[in-house]
Write a protein that holds these residues in place. Sequence first.
Motif, mmCIF file in Angstrom:
data_model
loop_
_atom_site.group_PDB
_atom_site.id
_atom_site.type_symbol
_atom_site.label_atom_id
_atom_site.label_comp_id
_atom_site.label_asym_id
_atom_site.label_seq_id
_atom_site.Cartn_x
_atom_site.Cartn_y
_atom_site.Cartn_z
ATOM 1 N N ALA A 1 59.168 112.377 -12.410
ATOM 2 C CA ALA A 1 59.700 113.530 -13.153
ATOM 3 C C ALA A 1 58.724 114.700 -13.101
ATOM 4 C CB ALA A 1 59.985 113.128 -14.598
ATOM 5 N N ARG A 2 57.435 114.413 -13.235
ATOM 6 C CA ARG A 2 56.429 115.481 -13.162
ATOM 7 C C ARG A 2 56.421 116.118 -11.778
ATOM 8 N NH1 ARG A 2 50.301 113.743 -13.890
ATOM 9 N NH2 ARG A 2 50.904 112.593 -12.009
ATOM 10 N N ALA A 3 56.596 115.303 -10.733
ATOM 11 C CA ALA A 3 56.577 115.830 -9.365
ATOM 12 C C ALA A 3 57.761 116.740 -9.084
ATOM 13 C CB ALA A 3 56.542 114.678 -8.361
ATOM 14 N N ILE A 4 58.954 116.368 -9.559
ATOM 15 C CA ILE A 4 60.141 117.175 -9.265
ATOM 16 C C ILE A 4 60.294 118.339 -10.230
ATOM 17 C CG2 ILE A 4 61.325 115.202 -8.243
ATOM 18 C CD1 ILE A 4 63.005 114.973 -10.768
ATOM 19 N N ALA A 5 59.450 118.406 -11.272
ATOM 20 C CA ALA A 5 59.533 119.503 -12.249
ATOM 21 C C ALA A 5 59.268 120.849 -11.594
ATOM 22 C CB ALA A 5 58.538 119.264 -13.385
ATOM 23 N N ALA A 6 58.441 120.862 -10.548
ATOM 24 C CA ALA A 6 58.096 122.127 -9.893
ATOM 25 C C ALA A 6 59.138 122.551 -8.858
ATOM 26 C CB ALA A 6 56.730 122.001 -9.227
ATOM 27 N N SER A 7 60.283 121.857 -8.798
ATOM 28 C CA SER A 7 61.339 122.130 -7.807
ATOM 29 C C SER A 7 60.794 122.118 -6.388
ATOM 30 C CB SER A 7 62.006 123.480 -8.109
ATOM 31 O OG SER A 7 62.564 123.503 -9.394
ATOM 32 N N LEU B 1 63.745 114.022 -17.598
ATOM 33 C CA LEU B 1 63.677 112.622 -18.009
ATOM 34 C C LEU B 1 64.999 111.910 -17.741
ATOM 35 C CD1 LEU B 1 61.712 112.836 -21.384
ATOM 36 C CD2 LEU B 1 60.934 111.758 -19.280
ATOM 37 N N ASP B 2 66.093 112.602 -17.978
ATOM 38 C CA ASP B 2 67.415 112.025 -17.735
ATOM 39 C C ASP B 2 67.616 111.756 -16.238
ATOM 40 O OD1 ASP B 2 70.185 111.338 -18.685
ATOM 41 O OD2 ASP B 2 70.694 112.982 -17.333
ATOM 42 N N LEU B 3 67.091 112.644 -15.399
ATOM 43 C CA LEU B 3 67.220 112.468 -13.954
ATOM 44 C C LEU B 3 66.536 111.195 -13.471
ATOM 45 C CD1 LEU B 3 66.716 115.961 -12.228
ATOM 46 C CD2 LEU B 3 68.667 114.421 -11.973
ATOM 47 N N VAL B 4 65.427 110.819 -14.122
ATOM 48 C CA VAL B 4 64.666 109.645 -13.672
ATOM 49 C C VAL B 4 64.983 108.400 -14.499
ATOM 50 C CG1 VAL B 4 62.806 111.066 -12.773
ATOM 51 C CG2 VAL B 4 62.662 110.203 -15.120
ATOM 52 N N GLY B 5 66.027 108.473 -15.337
ATOM 53 C CA GLY B 5 66.470 107.286 -16.059
ATOM 54 C C GLY B 5 65.816 107.065 -17.407
ATOM 55 N N LEU B 6 65.182 108.090 -17.975
ATOM 56 C CA LEU B 6 64.616 108.004 -19.325
ATOM 57 C C LEU B 6 65.385 108.945 -20.246
ATOM 58 C CD1 LEU B 6 60.819 107.965 -18.368
ATOM 59 C CD2 LEU B 6 62.259 106.011 -18.952
ATOM 60 N N THR B 7 65.030 108.956 -21.529
ATOM 61 C CA THR B 7 65.771 109.761 -22.496
ATOM 62 C C THR B 7 64.822 110.654 -23.295
ATOM 63 O OG1 THR B 7 65.595 108.166 -24.318
ATOM 64 C CG2 THR B 7 67.410 107.856 -22.743
ATOM 65 N N HIS C 1 50.437 104.994 -22.376
ATOM 66 C CA HIS C 1 50.167 103.565 -22.584
ATOM 67 C C HIS C 1 51.300 102.844 -23.304
ATOM 68 C CE1 HIS C 1 48.884 105.046 -26.588
ATOM 69 N NE2 HIS C 1 49.237 103.848 -26.991
ATOM 70 N N GLU C 2 52.249 103.594 -23.861
ATOM 71 C CA GLU C 2 53.375 102.997 -24.566
ATOM 72 C C GLU C 2 54.531 102.642 -23.636
ATOM 73 O OE1 GLU C 2 54.138 104.796 -28.604
ATOM 74 O OE2 GLU C 2 52.908 106.401 -27.748
ATOM 75 N N PHE C 3 54.338 102.836 -22.341
ATOM 76 C CA PHE C 3 55.404 102.573 -21.374
ATOM 77 C C PHE C 3 55.009 101.449 -20.427
ATOM 78 C CE2 PHE C 3 55.970 106.939 -22.716
ATOM 79 C CZ PHE C 3 57.337 107.072 -22.837
ATOM 80 N N SER C 4 56.016 100.857 -19.815
ATOM 81 C CA SER C 4 55.765 99.847 -18.774
ATOM 82 C C SER C 4 55.361 100.553 -17.477
ATOM 83 C CB SER C 4 57.019 99.017 -18.539
ATOM 84 O OG SER C 4 58.052 99.826 -17.968
ATOM 85 N N GLY C 5 54.921 99.768 -16.484
ATOM 86 C CA GLY C 5 54.518 100.350 -15.212
ATOM 87 C C GLY C 5 55.641 101.103 -14.527
ATOM 88 N N GLY C 6 56.851 100.525 -14.547
ATOM 89 C CA GLY C 6 57.989 101.192 -13.933
ATOM 90 C C GLY C 6 58.347 102.485 -14.635
ATOM 91 N N GLN C 7 58.279 102.496 -15.953
ATOM 92 C CA GLN C 7 58.574 103.712 -16.707
ATOM 93 C C GLN C 7 57.534 104.788 -16.443
ATOM 94 O OE1 GLN C 7 58.789 101.800 -20.599
ATOM 95 N NE2 GLN C 7 60.977 102.291 -20.744
ATOM 96 N N ARG C 8 56.260 104.382 -16.330
ATOM 97 C CA ARG C 8 55.214 105.360 -16.030
ATOM 98 C C ARG C 8 55.423 105.989 -14.660
ATOM 99 N NH1 ARG C 8 51.549 101.864 -19.124
ATOM 100 N NH2 ARG C 8 51.165 100.588 -17.277
ATOM 101 N N GLN C 9 55.876 105.185 -13.699
ATOM 102 C CA GLN C 9 56.125 105.762 -12.384
ATOM 103 C C GLN C 9 57.314 106.712 -12.416
ATOM 104 O OE1 GLN C 9 54.427 106.678 -10.009
ATOM 105 N NE2 GLN C 9 54.080 104.829 -8.789
#
Length: 345
Positions: free
Chosen positions: A174-180, A146-152, A161-169
């Motif tokens: 983050a999910r994509a890079i989680a698998a290295s 999350l820190d890598l993609v600018g979240l905390t 649904h609690e996030f904006s479109g940019g935050q969801r992306q």
Amino acid sequence: MDKILELKKLKKHYPILGGVMRRPVNSVRALDGIDLDIYRGECLGVVGESGCGKTTTGKAILRLHPPTSGDILYHPGDGGESHNIAKMSYSAMQRTGIRNKLQMVFQDPTTSLNPRMLIKHIIAEPLKEQKRWGARELETKVVELLDLVGLTGDHLMRYPHEFSGGQRQRIAVARAIAASPEFIVLDEPTSALDVSVQAQILNLLHKLRKQLNLTYLFVTHHLLVVKYISTRIAVMYLGKMIELAKTEDLFAGALHPYTHALLSGIPNPDPNLDKPRIVLEGDVPSPLDPPRGCRFHTRCPFAINVCAKEDPPLVDAADGHKVACHRRQETRKLVREKFGTADYC
């Protein structure tokens, strides 16, 4: 340069079923013979009209849509054995770890994230598949991503649904890079976002590519976006690749009439600069029955007899600049004479 992927005569045809027995009666030729080398560490942009095969190329590489024929050679970065992904089963891809090395970020983050899962679990899911971390280490790793993609870490216990479109992306990245991974297909990752947010996501993707040594296939309609982020650009039309060049070479000296038409449509911010627009006549032919010869000849303002008879091969015109056009040596001259200019950016 070091190749990470080689596509050889890659085809993807979707069968059309008909009759009482629901047998194949025709097929949509989404990809019809793609030859392409993708180099490690680059961002290869893919542009073209809707339905030209951009997204299908990315999904075929990842085997989300298994190719009809052709080869997809994957060369791992650790120097291990190369694999022909097109001939591998899903279980073999999982067993060899290739599934983790090839990831995708989808166009719409709203639909690509499970609305019933917490962000903590969404990002942790690919990490669990690797079976390398305990529960506490897993949460620490999620916070790092999350820190890598600018979240905390404060975002862990929220739903999409609690996030904006940019935050969801950002979460999808983050999910994509989680698998290295080594290679990521980015399917129009900024098209559903506001312009200011688009810039943030593009800068994030550029930073991650350098930081994590990633390779991108960036699918988009937006030529200025692809100019900003890509090292090379491939132009597609009706299931075929018609031009491939370094970004600066393509914008400075396009060789295919279709590419000129695309570039002429880029809005210019200077109201005093009046550059002509190349408006193509007619509609894109159906991929169910593509025209013989060059597939662009039915709309090309410079087509000659040979264009309707022979399909031009993708050849190297100069210094890695490849083009599939029978009149490639005189295209810029023809465009300048007919439309007044061959320079758009």
